[in-house]
Design a protein around this motif. Sequence first.
Motif, mmCIF file in Angstrom:
data_model
loop_
_atom_site.group_PDB
_atom_site.id
_atom_site.type_symbol
_atom_site.label_atom_id
_atom_site.label_comp_id
_atom_site.label_asym_id
_atom_site.label_seq_id
_atom_site.Cartn_x
_atom_site.Cartn_y
_atom_site.Cartn_z
ATOM 1 N N ARG A 95 0.785 -1.243 0.078
ATOM 2 C CA ARG A 95 0.064 0.165 0.039
ATOM 3 C C ARG A 95 0.795 1.271 -0.144
ATOM 4 O O ARG A 95 2.106 1.047 -0.066
ATOM 5 C CB ARG A 95 -0.991 0.037 1.161
ATOM 6 N N ASP A 96 0.370 2.519 0.135
ATOM 7 C CA ASP A 96 0.975 3.573 0.104
ATOM 8 C C ASP A 96 1.983 3.908 -1.419
ATOM 9 O O ASP A 96 3.137 4.325 -1.227
ATOM 10 C CB ASP A 96 1.878 3.893 1.240
ATOM 11 N N VAL A 97 1.485 3.217 -2.598
ATOM 12 C CA VAL A 97 1.991 3.227 -3.629
ATOM 13 C C VAL A 97 2.871 4.512 -4.104
ATOM 14 O O VAL A 97 3.789 4.476 -4.645
ATOM 15 C CB VAL A 97 1.466 2.436 -4.864
ATOM 16 N N ASP A 98 2.021 5.716 -4.182
ATOM 17 C CA ASP A 98 2.499 6.930 -4.441
ATOM 18 C C ASP A 98 3.994 7.312 -3.644
ATOM 19 O O ASP A 98 4.974 7.834 -4.197
ATOM 20 C CB ASP A 98 1.415 7.958 -4.255
ATOM 21 N N GLU A 99 3.781 7.063 -2.142
ATOM 22 C CA GLU A 99 5.046 7.401 -1.597
ATOM 23 C C GLU A 99 6.231 6.162 -1.848
ATOM 24 O O GLU A 99 7.399 6.930 -1.855
ATOM 25 C CB GLU A 99 4.870 7.360 -0.038
ATOM 26 N N ILE A 100 5.782 5.342 -2.076
ATOM 27 C CA ILE A 100 6.933 4.305 -2.488
ATOM 28 C C ILE A 100 7.639 4.497 -3.538
ATOM 29 O O ILE A 100 8.532 4.188 -3.758
ATOM 30 C CB ILE A 100 6.141 2.727 -2.084
ATOM 31 N N GLY A 101 6.712 4.969 -4.556
ATOM 32 C CA GLY A 101 7.057 5.422 -5.965
ATOM 33 C C GLY A 101 8.350 6.412 -5.842
ATOM 34 O O GLY A 101 9.027 6.713 -6.902
ATOM 35 N N ARG A 102 8.419 7.289 -4.712
ATOM 36 C CA ARG A 102 9.426 8.270 -4.499
ATOM 37 C C ARG A 102 10.429 7.902 -3.516
ATOM 38 O O ARG A 102 11.383 8.735 -3.373
ATOM 39 C CB ARG A 102 8.713 9.482 -4.047
ATOM 40 N N THR A 103 10.545 6.673 -3.030
ATOM 41 C CA THR A 103 11.492 6.188 -2.051
ATOM 42 C C THR A 103 12.153 5.121 -3.090
ATOM 43 O O THR A 103 12.205 4.560 -3.843
ATOM 44 C CB THR A 103 10.874 5.176 -1.358
ATOM 45 N N ASP A 104 13.862 5.771 -2.666
ATOM 46 C CA ASP A 104 14.744 4.849 -3.375
ATOM 47 C C ASP A 104 15.105 3.381 -2.879
ATOM 48 O O ASP A 104 15.914 3.459 -2.161
ATOM 49 C CB ASP A 104 16.320 5.722 -3.114
ATOM 50 N N LEU A 105 14.136 2.818 -3.370
ATOM 51 C CA LEU A 105 14.187 1.334 -3.041
ATOM 52 C C LEU A 105 13.417 0.557 -4.140
ATOM 53 O O LEU A 105 12.648 1.031 -5.057
ATOM 54 C CB LEU A 105 13.145 1.221 -1.771
ATOM 55 N N GLY A 106 13.883 -0.467 -4.523
ATOM 56 C CA GLY A 106 13.322 -1.530 -5.381
ATOM 57 C C GLY A 106 12.118 -2.285 -4.733
ATOM 58 O O GLY A 106 12.370 -2.712 -3.574
#
Length: 159
Positions: A95-106
Motif C-alpha cells: 500500500r502507499d504506492v505513491d510514496e513508495i514510488g518516490r522512495t529510493d528502493l526497489g
Amino acid sequence: MLPTPDLSDAAPEARAIELPWCNYGARRQFSGRAVTVKCFEDNSLVKALVGEPGEGRVMVVDGGGSRRRALLGDMLAEQAAANGWAGLVIYGVIRDVDEIGRTDLGVQALGTVPVKTDKRGEGQQGIALHFGGVEIAPGDYIYADNNGVLVSREAIAGG
C-alpha cells in the motif's frame, strides 16, 4: 546492471519467478543477495528486518499471494531505503504506492490494497521459499526490473 532478459540470456540456469509482478519503487532495477521471509497477512518480520542494515540485499517475502493485507507501506519502505536495502520482492500486496514510488528502493509485488496487516509476531525467516515455480534460498542472487524477477544460485556477470 544489465536488464533481466540479457541476464537470462547470459545465464540460462537463472530461474524466472513466474508471476505477474508490478514494479513500484523509485529504484526500477535492483539486485542483491536474498534474505527470505515467510508470513501470511502479518508483516511483523518485515518490520523487524527493515530496521536492520540491509547491506544491499533483497528481502524476498512469501506472503502466500494474499491480496487482503498489505505487507509493505510507506514507513517501512522508507526505513528499508535508509538502512541500505536494495529492494523487496513480495509475493503479496503493498500500500502507499505513491510514496513508495518516490522512495529510493526497489519494490516488486503482485498489486495493492489499502488495508494494513495484523501484527501477531508470526512468520519465519531464513528458510527456502517456494512460489512462482521457483525455489528461493537465503543467499541466492535476485535480479529485478520491469521485465520480471530472476533467481540464481551464483552471481551473473553484468548483474
